[in-house]
Design a protein around this motif. Structure first.
Motif, PDB file in Angstrom:
ATOM      1  N   LEU A 290      14.063 -14.805   6.956  1.00 36.98           N
ATOM      2  CA  LEU A 290      15.577 -15.094   6.695  1.00 36.98           C
ATOM      3  C   LEU A 290      16.644 -14.094   6.413  1.00 36.98           C
ATOM      4  O   LEU A 290      16.000 -13.336   6.400  1.00 36.98           O
ATOM      5  CB  LEU A 290      15.531 -16.203   5.801  1.00 36.98           C
TER       6      LEU A 290
ATOM      7  N   ALA B 157      17.807 -17.248  11.264  1.00 41.68           N
ATOM      8  CA  ALA B 157      16.631 -18.568  10.915  1.00 41.68           C
ATOM      9  C   ALA B 157      15.734 -18.523  11.668  1.00 41.68           C
ATOM     10  O   ALA B 157      15.721 -18.755  13.159  1.00 41.68           O
ATOM     11  CB  ALA B 157      17.437 -20.024  10.416  1.00 41.68           C
TER      12      ALA B 157
ATOM     13  N   ALA C 115      16.450 -26.506   9.595  1.00 43.23           N
ATOM     14  CA  ALA C 115      16.096 -26.856   8.043  1.00 43.23           C
ATOM     15  C   ALA C 115      16.458 -25.746   7.225  1.00 43.23           C
ATOM     16  O   ALA C 115      17.226 -25.145   6.690  1.00 43.23           O
ATOM     17  CB  ALA C 115      14.855 -27.037   7.498  1.00 43.23           C
ATOM     18  N   GLN C 116      16.328 -24.134   7.455  1.00 42.57           N
ATOM     19  CA  GLN C 116      16.397 -22.718   7.165  1.00 42.57           C
ATOM     20  C   GLN C 116      18.025 -22.451   7.909  1.00 42.57           C
ATOM     21  O   GLN C 116      18.529 -21.891   6.467  1.00 42.57           O
ATOM     22  CB  GLN C 116      15.144 -21.667   7.949  1.00 42.57           C
TER      23      GLN C 116
ATOM     24  N   THR D 248      19.763 -24.640   7.420  1.00 42.86           N
ATOM     25  CA  THR D 248      21.093 -25.673   6.517  1.00 42.86           C
ATOM     26  C   THR D 248      21.144 -24.847   4.941  1.00 42.86           C
ATOM     27  O   THR D 248      21.774 -24.558   4.426  1.00 42.86           O
ATOM     28  CB  THR D 248      20.674 -27.178   6.250  1.00 42.86           C
ATOM     29  N   TRP D 249      20.126 -24.205   4.764  1.00 43.13           N
ATOM     30  CA  TRP D 249      19.806 -23.933   3.480  1.00 43.13           C
ATOM     31  C   TRP D 249      20.525 -22.605   3.653  1.00 43.13           C
ATOM     32  O   TRP D 249      21.629 -22.151   2.567  1.00 43.13           O
ATOM     33  CB  TRP D 249      18.554 -22.878   3.660  1.00 43.13           C
TER      34      TRP D 249
ATOM     35  N   SER E   1      17.056 -19.197  -5.304  1.00 46.85           N
ATOM     36  CA  SER E   1      16.753 -19.610  -4.922  1.00 46.85           C
ATOM     37  C   SER E   1      16.232 -20.177  -3.707  1.00 46.85           C
ATOM     38  O   SER E   1      16.078 -21.368  -2.583  1.00 46.85           O
ATOM     39  CB  SER E   1      18.276 -20.536  -3.948  1.00 46.85           C
ATOM     40  N   ASN E   2      15.674 -18.727  -3.335  1.00 43.83           N
ATOM     41  CA  ASN E   2      14.591 -18.461  -2.139  1.00 43.83           C
ATOM     42  C   ASN E   2      15.613 -18.206  -0.594  1.00 43.83           C
ATOM     43  O   ASN E   2      15.054 -19.401   0.149  1.00 43.83           O
ATOM     44  CB  ASN E   2      13.579 -18.670  -2.291  1.00 43.83           C
TER      45      ASN E   2
ATOM     46  N   ALA F   1      16.375 -22.379  -0.148  1.00 45.95           N
ATOM     47  CA  ALA F   1      15.642 -23.520   0.281  1.00 45.95           C
ATOM     48  C   ALA F   1      15.425 -24.346  -1.408  1.00 45.95           C
ATOM     49  O   ALA F   1      15.169 -25.496  -1.448  1.00 45.95           O
ATOM     50  CB  ALA F   1      13.971 -22.670  -0.342  1.00 45.95           C
ATOM     51  N   LYS F   2      15.723 -23.148  -2.427  1.00 46.73           N
ATOM     52  CA  LYS F   2      15.619 -24.402  -3.990  1.00 46.73           C
ATOM     53  C   LYS F   2      17.035 -24.655  -4.163  1.00 46.73           C
ATOM     54  O   LYS F   2      17.622 -24.735  -4.950  1.00 46.73           O
ATOM     55  CB  LYS F   2      15.067 -23.275  -5.192  1.00 46.73           C
ATOM     56  N   GLU F   3      17.085 -26.558  -3.115  1.00 43.71           N
ATOM     57  CA  GLU F   3      19.001 -26.520  -3.069  1.00 43.71           C
ATOM     58  C   GLU F   3      19.099 -27.081  -4.316  1.00 43.71           C
ATOM     59  O   GLU F   3      20.331 -26.540  -5.268  1.00 43.71           O
ATOM     60  CB  GLU F   3      18.730 -28.071  -2.164  1.00 43.71           C
TER      61      GLU F   3
END
Length: 201
Positions: free
Chosen positions: A55, A97, A101-102, A104-105, A163-164, A167-169
Motif C-alpha cells: 500500500l 492499492a 477495499a484497500q 477505500t482505506w 490505523s494500518n 484499515a482500522k476504520e
C-alpha cells in the motif's frame, strides 16, 4: 534576426494558456467535507491492481505560504489568513492499492490528511496573527511555519501507522472526528476569515 511567425506565436500563447489552465485544474484548495476519489491521484504511478506489492499513499497535500507586498504594506498587515493556503495538487498525488477495499482505506486516509492539513494551516494563521508586529522582519513567520509543519507531519505519520493505512476504520474515524472538532475551534482562522483583535486588559 529570427522572427517568430504570427501563427506560431498564437500557437505558443494558446499552449501556454492551456498549460496554465491544466495546472490550475489539478490544484484543489481545501473545502469542508471534500470527497476524495481515485481521480484525485493523477500521478502516472497511481495503480489499483493485484500486482501492487505494498500500500502506498502520497496525498500531494501541502500548506503554502507566500505574499508579495511593499515594506509599508507589510508593516501594517496583521491578518495573513489568505496568504496561507492548504492545497491538494492532484498531479503529484500517488495511490497504490491491490483492490477496492484497500482503495477505500486510502481515500479515507487522504480525507483525514486534508482536514489535518487545514487544521495546521489555521494554527499557522493564528500564530502569524498573534505574533506579527509592526516592525517584524519579513521572515518572522519561518519558526512558526516550520514548527507547525513538523508537528503536522509527526501526527500524520503516527496515524498512518496506528490505523494500518486506514484499515482500522474505527480508529481513523475517531481521529478524524477530533480534527473536525478542532477545525471549529479555529474557525476565526479560515482562509477568508478576519480574526478578532484581543482586547487589551
Amino acid at each position: 534576426m529570427f522572427k517568430c511567425p504570427q501563427w506560431l506565436f498564437a500557437t505558443l500563447l494558446v499552449f501556454t494558456f492551456f498549460s496554465f489552465v491544466r495546472a490550475q485544474e489539478s490544484r484543489q484548495e481545501w473545502i469542508n467535507n471534500y470527497e476524495f476519489s481515485l481521480a484525485d491521484f493523477k500521478a502516472a504511478t497511481t495503480k489499483v491492481d493485484q500486482e501492487v506489492s505494498n500500500l502506498y499513499l502520497q496525498t500531494g497535500i501541502t500548506i503554502e505560504l507566500g505574499f508579495q507586498m511593499t515594506n509599508i504594506e507589510f508593516m501594517f498587515t496583521k491578518n495573513f489568513n489568505d496568504k496561507v493556503i492548504c492545497i491538494l495538487d492532484k498531479n503529484t498525488a500517488v495511490l497504490k492499492a491491490q483492490n477496492k477495499a484497500q482503495l477505500t482505506w486510502l481515500l479515507r486516509l487522504a480525507s483525514y490528511d486534508f482536514d489535518l492539513s487545514e487544521l495546521y494551516a489555521r494554527k499557522i494563521r493564528k500564530e502569524l496573527f498573534e505574533n506579527k508586529k509592526a516592525f517584524s522582519n519579513a521572515n518572522f513567520f519561518q519558526p512558526y511555519y516550520s514548527k507547525m509543519i513538523a508537528e503536522r507531519n509527526t501526527i500524520s505519520a503516527q496515524l498512518y501507522d496506528a490505523s494500518n493505512f486506514g484499515a482500522k476504520e474505527e480508529l481513523l474515524q475517531k481521529a478524524h472526528q477530533k480534527v473536525r472538532e478542532e477545525l471549529k475551534e479555529y474557525s476565526d482562522y479560515c482562509k477568508e476569515c478576519k480574526p478578532k483583535k484581543r482586547k487589551k486588559k
